[in-house]
Design a protein around this motif. Sequence first.
Motif, PDB file in Angstrom:
ATOM      1  N   ILE A 119       0.754  -1.188  -0.424  1.00  0.00           N
ATOM      2  CA  ILE A 119       0.498   0.204  -0.116  1.00  0.00           C
ATOM      3  C   ILE A 119       0.797   1.151  -0.337  1.00  0.00           C
ATOM      4  O   ILE A 119       1.872   1.137   0.954  1.00  0.00           O
ATOM      5  N   LEU A 120       0.570   2.247  -1.114  1.00  0.00           N
ATOM      6  CA  LEU A 120       0.948   3.286  -0.824  1.00  0.00           C
ATOM      7  C   LEU A 120       1.041   3.973   0.183  1.00  0.00           C
ATOM      8  O   LEU A 120      -0.401   4.407   0.423  1.00  0.00           O
ATOM      9  N   ASN A 121       1.746   5.209   0.327  1.00  0.00           N
ATOM     10  CA  ASN A 121       1.427   6.633   1.917  1.00  0.00           C
ATOM     11  C   ASN A 121       0.959   7.325   0.733  1.00  0.00           C
ATOM     12  O   ASN A 121       1.133   8.033  -0.431  1.00  0.00           O
ATOM     13  N   GLU A 122       0.745   8.718   1.951  1.00  0.00           N
ATOM     14  CA  GLU A 122       0.585   9.778   1.002  1.00  0.00           C
ATOM     15  C   GLU A 122       0.936  10.577  -0.287  1.00  0.00           C
ATOM     16  O   GLU A 122       1.067  10.623  -1.416  1.00  0.00           O
ATOM     17  N   GLU A 123       2.310  10.331   0.451  1.00  0.00           N
ATOM     18  CA  GLU A 123       3.571  10.813  -0.306  1.00  0.00           C
ATOM     19  C   GLU A 123       4.343   9.981  -0.958  1.00  0.00           C
ATOM     20  O   GLU A 123       4.826  10.857  -3.112  1.00  0.00           O
ATOM     21  N   GLU A 124       4.218   8.877  -1.318  1.00  0.00           N
ATOM     22  CA  GLU A 124       4.145   7.861  -2.272  1.00  0.00           C
ATOM     23  C   GLU A 124       2.741   8.068  -3.784  1.00  0.00           C
ATOM     24  O   GLU A 124       3.273   7.574  -4.747  1.00  0.00           O
ATOM     25  N   ILE A 125       2.067   8.185  -2.926  1.00  0.00           N
ATOM     26  CA  ILE A 125       0.434   8.815  -4.470  1.00  0.00           C
ATOM     27  C   ILE A 125       0.805   9.699  -4.575  1.00  0.00           C
ATOM     28  O   ILE A 125       0.364  10.320  -6.582  1.00  0.00           O
ATOM     29  N   CYS A 126       1.576  10.983  -4.184  1.00  0.00           N
ATOM     30  CA  CYS A 126       1.797  12.004  -4.923  1.00  0.00           C
ATOM     31  C   CYS A 126       3.057  11.927  -5.790  1.00  0.00           C
ATOM     32  O   CYS A 126       2.657  12.421  -6.664  1.00  0.00           O
ATOM     33  N   LYS A 127       3.741  10.934  -5.105  1.00  0.00           N
ATOM     34  CA  LYS A 127       4.565  10.919  -6.637  1.00  0.00           C
ATOM     35  C   LYS A 127       4.438  10.368  -7.554  1.00  0.00           C
ATOM     36  O   LYS A 127       4.476  10.553  -9.098  1.00  0.00           O
ATOM     37  N   VAL A 128       4.073   8.950  -7.418  1.00  0.00           N
ATOM     38  CA  VAL A 128       3.258   8.418  -8.594  1.00  0.00           C
ATOM     39  C   VAL A 128       1.582   8.856  -8.766  1.00  0.00           C
ATOM     40  O   VAL A 128       2.454   8.985 -10.889  1.00  0.00           O
ATOM     41  N   TYR A 129       1.835   9.953  -8.702  1.00  0.00           N
ATOM     42  CA  TYR A 129      -0.335  10.964  -9.653  1.00  0.00           C
ATOM     43  C   TYR A 129       0.863  12.083 -10.435  1.00  0.00           C
ATOM     44  O   TYR A 129       0.642  11.873 -11.505  1.00  0.00           O
ATOM     45  N   GLU A 130       1.759  12.655  -9.943  1.00  0.00           N
ATOM     46  CA  GLU A 130       2.148  13.752 -10.574  1.00  0.00           C
ATOM     47  C   GLU A 130       3.175  12.794 -11.557  1.00  0.00           C
ATOM     48  O   GLU A 130       3.670  12.959 -12.921  1.00  0.00           O
ATOM     49  N   GLU A 131       4.180  11.776 -11.250  1.00  0.00           N
ATOM     50  CA  GLU A 131       5.320  11.160 -12.193  1.00  0.00           C
ATOM     51  C   GLU A 131       4.841  10.251 -13.445  1.00  0.00           C
ATOM     52  O   GLU A 131       5.804   9.742 -14.168  1.00  0.00           O
ATOM     53  N   TYR A 132       4.013   9.733 -13.338  1.00  0.00           N
ATOM     54  CA  TYR A 132       3.223   8.493 -14.016  1.00  0.00           C
ATOM     55  C   TYR A 132       2.341   8.515 -14.474  1.00  0.00           C
ATOM     56  O   TYR A 132       1.575   8.768 -15.523  1.00  0.00           O
ATOM     57  N   LEU A 133       0.530   8.726 -13.338  1.00  0.00           N
ATOM     58  CA  LEU A 133      -0.608   8.930 -13.904  1.00  0.00           C
ATOM     59  C   LEU A 133      -0.802   9.608 -14.564  1.00  0.00           C
ATOM     60  O   LEU A 133      -1.279   9.721 -15.498  1.00  0.00           O
ATOM     61  N   LYS A 134      -0.336  10.973 -14.635  1.00  0.00           N
ATOM     62  CA  LYS A 134      -0.784  12.145 -15.349  1.00  0.00           C
ATOM     63  C   LYS A 134      -0.047  11.832 -16.901  1.00  0.00           C
ATOM     64  O   LYS A 134      -0.557  12.197 -17.913  1.00  0.00           O
ATOM     65  N   ASN A 135       1.225  11.179 -16.619  1.00  0.00           N
ATOM     66  CA  ASN A 135       1.377  10.453 -18.355  1.00  0.00           C
ATOM     67  C   ASN A 135       0.740   9.434 -18.708  1.00  0.00           C
ATOM     68  O   ASN A 135       0.731   9.438 -20.244  1.00  0.00           O
ATOM     69  N   ASP A 136       0.115   8.684 -17.965  1.00  0.00           N
ATOM     70  CA  ASP A 136      -0.909   7.484 -18.360  1.00  0.00           C
ATOM     71  C   ASP A 136      -2.272   7.459 -18.280  1.00  0.00           C
ATOM     72  O   ASP A 136      -2.582   6.977 -19.612  1.00  0.00           O
ATOM     73  N   PHE A 137      -2.289   8.418 -18.040  1.00  0.00           N
ATOM     74  CA  PHE A 137      -3.885   8.724 -18.283  1.00  0.00           C
ATOM     75  C   PHE A 137      -4.408  10.159 -18.574  1.00  0.00           C
ATOM     76  O   PHE A 137      -3.939  11.269 -18.004  1.00  0.00           O
ATOM     77  N   PRO A 138      -5.430  10.046 -19.397  1.00  0.00           N
ATOM     78  CA  PRO A 138      -5.819  11.577 -19.866  1.00  0.00           C
ATOM     79  C   PRO A 138      -6.865  12.616 -19.395  1.00  0.00           C
ATOM     80  O   PRO A 138      -7.146  11.782 -18.544  1.00  0.00           O
ATOM     81  N   PRO A 139      -6.579  14.106 -19.649  1.00  0.00           N
ATOM     82  CA  PRO A 139      -6.780  14.410 -18.168  1.00  0.00           C
ATOM     83  C   PRO A 139      -8.671  13.944 -18.009  1.00  0.00           C
ATOM     84  O   PRO A 139      -8.711  14.592 -16.368  1.00  0.00           O
ATOM     85  N   GLU A 140      -8.917  14.107 -18.421  1.00  0.00           N
ATOM     86  CA  GLU A 140     -10.548  13.766 -18.162  1.00  0.00           C
ATOM     87  C   GLU A 140     -10.653  12.259 -17.659  1.00  0.00           C
ATOM     88  O   GLU A 140     -11.818  12.263 -17.436  1.00  0.00           O
TER      89      GLU A 140
END
Length: 153
Positions: free
Chosen positions: A6-27
């Motif tokens: 399970i990811l902690n809050e800091e790790e979630i923020c990092k994953v969101y910014e570094e990966y999720l934003k690139n892997d999924f379209p804004p909508e």
Amino acid sequence: MLQHRILNEEEICKVYEEYLKNDFPPEERKPLSMVLSLKKQGIYCCYGLYDNEEFVAYAFFAKPETMDYLLLDYLAVCKNHRSKRYGSRFLKLLQKELKEYQGILFEVESGADAKTEKEKLICERRIAFYLRNGLIKTKINAKLFGVNMILLY
């Protein structure tokens, strides 16, 4: 060695910014503030997959309070680790980890709205991946935010 946690809050923020934003379209992306708020409420969980401490994949789930099911929000393998069976292995690990739930629901683009043949092929490949990994296609189809989806279990 392959492991998930399970990811902690800091790790979630990092994953969101570094990966999720690139892997999924804004909508398709929930705002990060919403992800963190839902997690704090105990109705959202985020997992990371690691191979010898190297981050290779992630999965975010909604946990509706009134259901014994999880709803997959995001599942992705990091770009430089794709086509190495991490996605399949991650799904198997998550099935064991989340066995106390009745099941996991997956909303997947059907491809009916694809504007190009390439987009349609991507949808078909994604569905085929899930079916190969033991998911079952339900008879439920939905239109979410203007996109035709199928529900897998």
